[in-house]
Motif scaffolding. Sequence first.
Motif, PDB file in Angstrom:
ATOM      1  N   LEU A  59      -3.910  -4.249   3.267  1.00  0.00           N
ATOM      2  CA  LEU A  59      -3.451  -5.631   3.147  1.00  0.00           C
ATOM      3  C   LEU A  59      -4.609  -6.627   3.199  1.00  0.00           C
ATOM      4  CD1 LEU A  59      -0.133  -5.468   5.187  1.00  0.00           C
ATOM      5  CD2 LEU A  59      -0.458  -5.387   2.705  1.00  0.00           C
ATOM      6  N   GLU A  60      -5.702  -6.249   3.828  1.00  0.00           N
ATOM      7  CA  GLU A  60      -6.898  -7.096   3.763  1.00  0.00           C
ATOM      8  C   GLU A  60      -7.437  -7.125   2.333  1.00  0.00           C
ATOM      9  OE1 GLU A  60      -9.586  -5.391   6.613  1.00  0.00           O
ATOM     10  OE2 GLU A  60      -8.493  -6.219   8.317  1.00  0.00           O
ATOM     11  N   LEU A  61      -7.373  -5.980   1.662  1.00  0.00           N
ATOM     12  CA  LEU A  61      -7.858  -5.893   0.286  1.00  0.00           C
ATOM     13  C   LEU A  61      -6.905  -6.554  -0.701  1.00  0.00           C
ATOM     14  CD1 LEU A  61      -9.115  -2.207   0.405  1.00  0.00           C
ATOM     15  CD2 LEU A  61     -10.547  -4.260   0.181  1.00  0.00           C
ATOM     16  N   ASN A  62      -5.599  -6.465  -0.430  1.00  0.00           N
ATOM     17  CA  ASN A  62      -4.607  -7.058  -1.322  1.00  0.00           C
ATOM     18  C   ASN A  62      -3.370  -7.439  -0.513  1.00  0.00           C
ATOM     19  OD1 ASN A  62      -2.756  -7.813  -3.240  1.00  0.00           O
ATOM     20  ND2 ASN A  62      -3.157  -6.095  -4.597  1.00  0.00           N
ATOM     21  N   PRO A  63      -3.310  -8.686  -0.044  1.00  0.00           N
ATOM     22  CA  PRO A  63      -2.183  -9.120   0.788  1.00  0.00           C
ATOM     23  C   PRO A  63      -0.840  -9.143   0.061  1.00  0.00           C
ATOM     24  CG  PRO A  63      -3.970 -10.738   0.813  1.00  0.00           C
ATOM     25  CD  PRO A  63      -4.337  -9.694  -0.175  1.00  0.00           C
ATOM     26  N   ALA A  64      -0.841  -9.031  -1.255  1.00  0.00           N
ATOM     27  CA  ALA A  64       0.403  -9.070  -2.031  1.00  0.00           C
ATOM     28  C   ALA A  64       1.150  -7.740  -2.008  1.00  0.00           C
ATOM     29  CB  ALA A  64       0.111  -9.467  -3.476  1.00  0.00           C
ATOM     30  N   LEU A  65       0.545  -6.701  -1.457  1.00  0.00           N
ATOM     31  CA  LEU A  65       1.188  -5.383  -1.457  1.00  0.00           C
ATOM     32  C   LEU A  65       2.275  -5.336  -0.391  1.00  0.00           C
ATOM     33  CD1 LEU A  65      -1.879  -3.029  -1.944  1.00  0.00           C
ATOM     34  CD2 LEU A  65      -0.173  -3.723  -3.633  1.00  0.00           C
ATOM     35  N   THR A  66       3.500  -5.351  -0.868  1.00  0.00           N
ATOM     36  CA  THR A  66       4.668  -5.260   0.004  1.00  0.00           C
ATOM     37  C   THR A  66       5.556  -4.133  -0.524  1.00  0.00           C
ATOM     38  OG1 THR A  66       5.967  -6.793  -1.337  1.00  0.00           O
ATOM     39  CG2 THR A  66       4.634  -7.759   0.451  1.00  0.00           C
ATOM     40  N   ILE A  67       6.515  -3.734   0.279  1.00  0.00           N
ATOM     41  CA  ILE A  67       7.470  -2.718  -0.159  1.00  0.00           C
ATOM     42  C   ILE A  67       8.184  -3.196  -1.426  1.00  0.00           C
ATOM     43  CG2 ILE A  67       9.578  -1.456   0.456  1.00  0.00           C
ATOM     44  CD1 ILE A  67       7.205  -0.499   2.105  1.00  0.00           C
ATOM     45  N   ARG A  68       8.608  -4.434  -1.412  1.00  0.00           N
ATOM     46  CA  ARG A  68       9.316  -4.987  -2.579  1.00  0.00           C
ATOM     47  C   ARG A  68       8.451  -4.914  -3.832  1.00  0.00           C
ATOM     48  NH1 ARG A  68      12.257 -10.853  -2.911  1.00  0.00           N
ATOM     49  NH2 ARG A  68      13.304 -10.464  -4.878  1.00  0.00           N
ATOM     50  N   PHE A  69       7.199  -5.320  -3.714  1.00  0.00           N
ATOM     51  CA  PHE A  69       6.296  -5.272  -4.867  1.00  0.00           C
ATOM     52  C   PHE A  69       6.126  -3.840  -5.359  1.00  0.00           C
ATOM     53  CE2 PHE A  69       2.012  -4.506  -6.475  1.00  0.00           C
ATOM     54  CZ  PHE A  69       2.032  -5.293  -7.612  1.00  0.00           C
ATOM     55  N   LEU A  70       5.865  -2.914  -4.453  1.00  0.00           N
ATOM     56  CA  LEU A  70       5.639  -1.523  -4.845  1.00  0.00           C
ATOM     57  C   LEU A  70       6.873  -0.914  -5.501  1.00  0.00           C
ATOM     58  CD1 LEU A  70       3.629  -0.443  -1.706  1.00  0.00           C
ATOM     59  CD2 LEU A  70       2.730  -0.737  -4.020  1.00  0.00           C
ATOM     60  N   LYS A  71       8.057  -1.256  -5.005  1.00  0.00           N
ATOM     61  CA  LYS A  71       9.283  -0.731  -5.597  1.00  0.00           C
ATOM     62  C   LYS A  71       9.538  -1.310  -6.984  1.00  0.00           C
ATOM     63  CE  LYS A  71      12.848  -0.069  -2.862  1.00  0.00           C
ATOM     64  NZ  LYS A  71      13.872  -0.310  -1.817  1.00  0.00           N
ATOM     65  N   GLN A  90       9.374   5.152   3.066  1.00  0.00           N
ATOM     66  CA  GLN A  90       9.724   5.316   4.480  1.00  0.00           C
ATOM     67  C   GLN A  90       8.461   5.403   5.336  1.00  0.00           C
ATOM     68  OE1 GLN A  90      11.412   9.107   5.503  1.00  0.00           O
ATOM     69  NE2 GLN A  90      12.450   8.287   7.304  1.00  0.00           N
ATOM     70  N   GLY A  91       7.472   6.167   4.881  1.00  0.00           N
ATOM     71  CA  GLY A  91       6.221   6.269   5.620  1.00  0.00           C
ATOM     72  C   GLY A  91       5.503   4.932   5.711  1.00  0.00           C
ATOM     73  N   MET A  92       5.532   4.178   4.631  1.00  0.00           N
ATOM     74  CA  MET A  92       4.900   2.858   4.636  1.00  0.00           C
ATOM     75  C   MET A  92       5.593   1.935   5.618  1.00  0.00           C
ATOM     76  SD  MET A  92       3.935   2.186   0.689  1.00  0.00           S
ATOM     77  CE  MET A  92       2.795   3.263  -0.197  1.00  0.00           C
ATOM     78  N   ARG A  93       6.913   2.030   5.678  1.00  0.00           N
ATOM     79  CA  ARG A  93       7.654   1.212   6.657  1.00  0.00           C
ATOM     80  C   ARG A  93       7.259   1.603   8.080  1.00  0.00           C
ATOM     81  NH1 ARG A  93      12.417   1.681   2.904  1.00  0.00           N
ATOM     82  NH2 ARG A  93      12.632  -0.424   2.082  1.00  0.00           N
ATOM     83  N   LEU A  94       7.138   2.897   8.334  1.00  0.00           N
ATOM     84  CA  LEU A  94       6.724   3.352   9.666  1.00  0.00           C
ATOM     85  C   LEU A  94       5.345   2.811  10.022  1.00  0.00           C
ATOM     86  CD1 LEU A  94       7.872   7.088   9.510  1.00  0.00           C
ATOM     87  CD2 LEU A  94       8.844   5.285  10.968  1.00  0.00           C
ATOM     88  N   ALA A  95       4.489   2.668   9.006  1.00  0.00           N
ATOM     89  CA  ALA A  95       3.130   2.157   9.229  1.00  0.00           C
ATOM     90  C   ALA A  95       3.092   0.643   9.361  1.00  0.00           C
ATOM     91  CB  ALA A  95       2.216   2.599   8.084  1.00  0.00           C
ATOM     92  N   GLY A  96       4.220  -0.015   9.052  1.00  0.00           N
ATOM     93  CA  GLY A  96       4.286  -1.459   9.223  1.00  0.00           C
ATOM     94  C   GLY A  96       4.026  -2.267   7.972  1.00  0.00           C
ATOM     95  N   VAL A  97       4.116  -1.649   6.798  1.00  0.00           N
ATOM     96  CA  VAL A  97       3.951  -2.418   5.568  1.00  0.00           C
ATOM     97  C   VAL A  97       5.119  -3.395   5.463  1.00  0.00           C
ATOM     98  CG1 VAL A  97       3.848  -2.267   3.036  1.00  0.00           C
ATOM     99  CG2 VAL A  97       2.712  -0.539   4.439  1.00  0.00           C
ATOM    100  N   PRO A  98       4.828  -4.668   5.195  1.00  0.00           N
ATOM    101  CA  PRO A  98       5.911  -5.650   5.151  1.00  0.00           C
ATOM    102  C   PRO A  98       6.859  -5.431   3.983  1.00  0.00           C
ATOM    103  CG  PRO A  98       3.824  -6.675   4.537  1.00  0.00           C
ATOM    104  CD  PRO A  98       3.528  -5.267   4.961  1.00  0.00           C
ATOM    105  N   GLU A  99       8.116  -5.786   4.184  1.00  0.00           N
ATOM    106  CA  GLU A  99       9.112  -5.656   3.125  1.00  0.00           C
ATOM    107  C   GLU A  99       8.853  -6.681   2.017  1.00  0.00           C
ATOM    108  OE1 GLU A  99      11.686  -3.453   2.674  1.00  0.00           O
ATOM    109  OE2 GLU A  99      11.024  -2.411   4.470  1.00  0.00           O
ATOM    110  N   GLU A 100       8.528  -7.896   2.390  1.00  0.00           N
ATOM    111  CA  GLU A 100       8.318  -8.967   1.401  1.00  0.00           C
ATOM    112  C   GLU A 100       7.059  -9.739   1.695  1.00  0.00           C
ATOM    113  OE1 GLU A 100      11.552 -10.968  -0.098  1.00  0.00           O
ATOM    114  OE2 GLU A 100      12.960  -9.422   0.432  1.00  0.00           O
TER     115      GLU A 100
END
Length: 100
Positions: A59-71, A90-100
């Motif tokens: 997220l430091e490299l690309n703050p726009a990367l969210t679950i919504r964007f990736l999906k 699911q793994g990304m969610r466990l790691a704390g990747v933001p949904e939006e």
Amino acid sequence: MSWVGFSKLLLGANAEAAAWLRRALNSNPNNPLAHLNLAAALAHLGRLDEARASKKKALELNPALTIRFLKSIPFSDDPTFREQARRITQGMRLAGVPEE
């Protein structure tokens, strides 16, 4: 190497995925998707502190990367791929990747 790690992650081979993704990041530490995939692999391995650190770097490299964007990225409409991709999400969610 990053794609090999991603493929291993799709197959649920989390330890192998993490190893390949670390190799990829040794070659290119500025690959945010490799960091996110590593975060997912590490989260599935129960290594949450490492997973969160990898997510933070992505997220430091690309703050726009969210679950919504990736999906929203049309990787494939194959049902098997989409089911495997849900594990990664699911793994990304466990790691704390933001949904939006």
